[in-house]
Structure formats: structure tokens, C-alpha cells
Design an enzyme around this catalytic site. Sequence first.
Site, PDB file in Angstrom:
ATOM      1  N   GLU A  38       0.817  -1.227   0.000  1.00 60.62           N
ATOM      2  CA  GLU A  38       0.000   0.000   0.000  1.00 60.62           C
ATOM      3  C   GLU A  38       0.848   1.272   0.000  1.00 60.62           C
ATOM      4  OE1 GLU A  38      -3.800  -1.656   2.304  1.00 60.62           O
ATOM      5  OE2 GLU A  38      -3.858   0.442   1.747  1.00 60.62           O
ATOM      6  N   GLN A  79       9.126   4.701   0.639  1.00 59.23           N
ATOM      7  CA  GLN A  79       9.709   5.705  -0.269  1.00 59.23           C
ATOM      8  C   GLN A  79       8.607   6.445  -1.030  1.00 59.23           C
ATOM      9  OE1 GLN A  79      10.917   2.501   0.203  1.00 59.23           O
ATOM     10  NE2 GLN A  79      12.487   3.421   1.500  1.00 59.23           N
TER      11      GLN A  79
END
Lengths: 262, 379
Positions: free
Chosen positions: B363, B367
Site C-alpha cells: 500500500e 519511499q
Amino acid sequence: MNIFVCVKQVPDTETKVVPTGDGSYIETNSIKWILNPYDEFAVEQALQVKAANSGSTITVVRVGGVKDTEALRTAMAMGADEAILIEAGDNVDSYMTAKAIKGAIEKSGKNPDLILTGKQAIDDDCLQVPQLLAQMLGMPSVSVVVGFEQDGDGYVLKREIEGGAIEVYSANSPAVVACNKGLNTPRYPSLPGIIKAKRKPMEKWTLSDVGVADSDRRVNYSNFQLPPEKPPGKKFEAMDEGVQASVVSEVVNLLRTEAKVI
Amino acid sequence: MTDYNYAPEQVEIREAALKFAKNEMLPRAGEFDQKQELPLEILTKAWELGLVNTCIPTEYGGAGFSTLDAVIISESLAYGCMGMNTAIMANDLALLPIALFGSDEQKKRFLTPFTESYKIASFCLTEPEQGSDAASIKTTLKKDGDDYILNGQKMWITNAGYADLFVVYATIDPSLKHKGITACVVEKGTKGIEIGKAEHKMGHRCSDTRAMNFNNVRIPAENILMKAGSGWEIAKKTLDHSRPLVAASALGGAQCAFDHAIKYAKERKQFGKPLAKHQAIQFMLADMAIKLENSRNLVHKAAWLLDEGKENTKIASFAKAYAADSCMEITTDAVQIFGGYGYSVEYPVEKLMRDAKLIQIYEGTSQIQRLIIAREILN
């Protein structure tokens, strides 16, 4: 059927108990309260009896402090229909509690067909209220119940006795039945149940509303103390065969004179 | 300033969910992790208690929980097992697009059955070649008379082997990039669905993860959410809602690791005193506690903003990135405090460390969350 369930709100088992400064009771301000675990068996049994007898109503009754109503809300979230709270201190004795429950049942205007309780509360472990209540109401009572069946107008109740044996009783309705672990598996309150419980009726009465006076108190608490700290256990080295005989006689001697268990 | 207390009802919801997690999920978490098997019996029991599908509104048979209620439940269940909670949250992730953007008819048709018995749903966005770069998905949806025809491959689909319903993202024209993306509901048993074998994973091993193929799957127009080309907006808004839930799951797992570490540090003695009396360990525990509190505050704020009807994209990404990264750090430190025992499958913390890793990935990786945050703060 009118089913009453008597519940007690007790400190969570993980609570660190601290006596009040004057020793008259324990500090209750920071306690997390729960529904007495034995009473969960009583609530579950009531729900099962209700499921088998359509049109039944379950009324939960509690006598005690009003800072939190955890126990009644849990019972209603599990599925009980309504609640009666008798506002009192947290340290009412068994006699006052039983008399208040009797008064509340009478004041409710409902004729009980069955009164369920836990066999004991896990805080003071008095094991008195079910029997006192039955005596006051002139009803049969059976405690430590691990088997429950409806039989026509009465109940067939199994109760645990010493040595793992079971006694079987036939009791006429209405009766007071005090439930033990093993009777059933209490359900969890469901989340919709928790939300519905908010809208369920809760009567709040005082002790005098249900005919209980200060003079009804039979037990005055005066000197709550923590039990003395347990001394550390003793270790005896007996790996060496040469010392085993003397170690054994030393242990036996200590069990007799110090621990006083043999 | 608002206050930090839960409403009395939320206290009870939390206790009920946590009791279920501790009594029913936690004792069997290791077993299902080893077996790599979806614990259907436990999940069904959770559904019976109203712990699953928290996003369904009351009009369609749901409990009508707020997002704050839902994150309280997610945190509590993850305390029992992050993997089981993945199976539970995947339902929300798939049903949220319908709850948020479906027509009244679609909500009745697709959501209400989930309130009548325990059913399972899958959210299908990621593809073998497109993960974070979701706007480049290659699965296609081509108009054919009144219907659409779905073709393509999906990857890492949670619950795929058990799902009754799939919400699939596809493009009506890859050259349109994100403007071509379309969300449609595909029902189990529709001709042309091919479900791959279960993936062997490092963590969340009790949850079911598979690849899927859609081969000329016919989708009636009434199964398209909103209209063709709305899929990107639907996915983005869905993730705004689901990120606080995922962050809450990281929080629950981290809290579980922390509680294990505290207990062990008080019991285990080295150099004549409990680990908890050694300053090196105390500092680790203190850092864990700070991270937990920060995670919880972010999770609550991300949920609260949605309940207030406010934009939460940035804070939801704060919550997801911070709680997931903290969960990784806290579970790693829990293993460290347990020492050799922590590395053994006989003790519970190594599983938590394996489970934590996935929350930094799914999800939206940690990053990607930072990219979203950068976009929000530079905008």
C-alpha cells in the site's frame, strides 16, 4: 420468562491492589474494572435460556460504586436487555448486597423465573450473595453449577463436589443458580452489541430506594493489609550421593518445623 | 485543541477487539504462520463480532464506524497477528472504493452481502511490471457493446484464492496514463478469471497472496465504479482511507513487540540484574516507547482528519511511513533484546520482525509515502 442476572464489578486481575491509608478498604481511584469472570458464565447461561424461550427478558442487576458501569455495559453488550444499578459504595457487604438485589427485583415489578449469578466474585471471594439472596426470596439455590437444563417448570442442575464427582439437583422455578467455570463458554460482546448497549435502558436506584439502610451492614472492614512478602525459596544441593541422606532429613525437618506442612 | 481521550464507546470497542486479538489470534499466530494457511475459522469469528468490513455504512447493513473507530480496531487486531489483519484489511481496501464511490445500486448489490455472511474481497491494482508506478498499469478494459472486456495480469493480490469479489483497476487506453484508469467490480466465478498458486512469503504467511490472470473477462457496464477514467481518483481516495488502517496495523504489531520486550527485559537476568536495569536496554525501550506514541498520534490524526471531512493525504503518508518504519525498528530491537532467543521461532518476536517488513512495502512503500509528502509540502 423473566431472567435476572446478578453481576459484580471487580478489579481487573492485573490490578496492583493498594490498601487505603486508614486500612478501611482498597484504593479504587485508578482501578480498571471488569465484569466478574464467574458472572460471565451467568450472563451466557441467561442468553442461552433466552434463546430457548422466546419472549424472555434478561435484566442485569448490580450493586456498587457508580464511577464506572463497565460490568453492566459488558453484560448488555453480550446481549442482556436491560440493567438496574443500585448506587452504593464499593465496599458493601454480602448481606447488604443480597438485600439490595432482592429489593431491586421486587421494585422492578417483574416476577423472576430464574436468577443467575456467578458462584463467587474474584475480589473478596465471599461466596455468600447467591445463598443469602435465595434465603431472603424463599427460593431454592444451587451453587458451583456446571450443568444446566430446563425441565418443564424447573431446572436440572449439575454441581461439582470434592473429588471431581457431580451432584444432580432438581430445582423448581424460580430458583437462584450460581454458575461455575465449565458451564458454558461466554461469548464476546460484538461491536454492534457494544453500540446497541448504549441505547438499552439502565435504571439507577439508591440503597434506600430498594429498602437497604446503613444498619443492614453486617461486616465492617477495618484493617486491609497486603499479605507479607513471600520469602525466596530454599535450594538444597544433593548431587553428591554422600550428602543426600543428611539433606533429605534436613528438608523433612524444615517442612515439619518451618513450613509446617507435614 | 481537541482532547486526546477516546470516547467511552471507543474504549469499549478497543477492549473488545483487543480481547479477541489476545485470546483468539495471538495464541495461534505462530501456528498459522508456520502452516501458511488462511485461518478461516478465526476470521469468520472476527466477522461475527463485527470486527471485519468496518467501512460499510449503516444504510447497507454495516456498523457505520468512523475512521477513528476503524483504526482502533485495526491496531487491536494487528496486536494479535499482522498477517491475519492483512486478510481483514484487504476486505476494507477492496470494499472502500465501492463504499466511497459506488452508486446506491452497486452498494446494495456488492456491500450488503458482506454484512450477511463472512465473505472475502480483493483489491487488484499491482501488476508484475507495475508496482509503485500504478499509473502505467497494462491491464486493459475494452468496450464491447454494453459491456467491457478485461484482459491482463495482476500480482501480489491479497485474499485472491478465497475472494468472492475483486475490485480491479485497468486502463481503457494506456496512452491516457492515469486518465485512462478505470475501476470495476469482478465477481467470483466470472468466466476467464485465472488464479495463480499461493506465494511463499517472508512474513504475513497466513495471508493468501497470489498472481491473477484475466482472460477476456466480460464486465457488465453496471460493474464499473463511477465512470471509465475515474479509477485513478478512486484509487487515490481509497488509499487516503486505507493508509491510516495500514499504519494502525504497524502500530499494533509494534505494540505487541514492545510488550514482549518489556516483559522479557524484566525477567531475563544478566550480570546479576534484570536486562531492564541495564541502561543500554533502557535506552532501547525508551526509544521504542517514543516511536509508538508518535505513531499512534499520527495514525489518530490521519483518521480524525477524514472524520472531520478534511484532506488527509499528507498526514496519512506521514502515518504510513512513520508507523511502518517504526514497526520495523521496534520489532528489530525486540529481537535484539531477546538475543539468541529472539532469533528462534520458538519465541514470538522474530515473526513480528518478518511481518513488519511487509508494511514498509505494501500500500505504498515508505519511499512512495515520502514522494507523496514531498509533493504535498513543495506544492
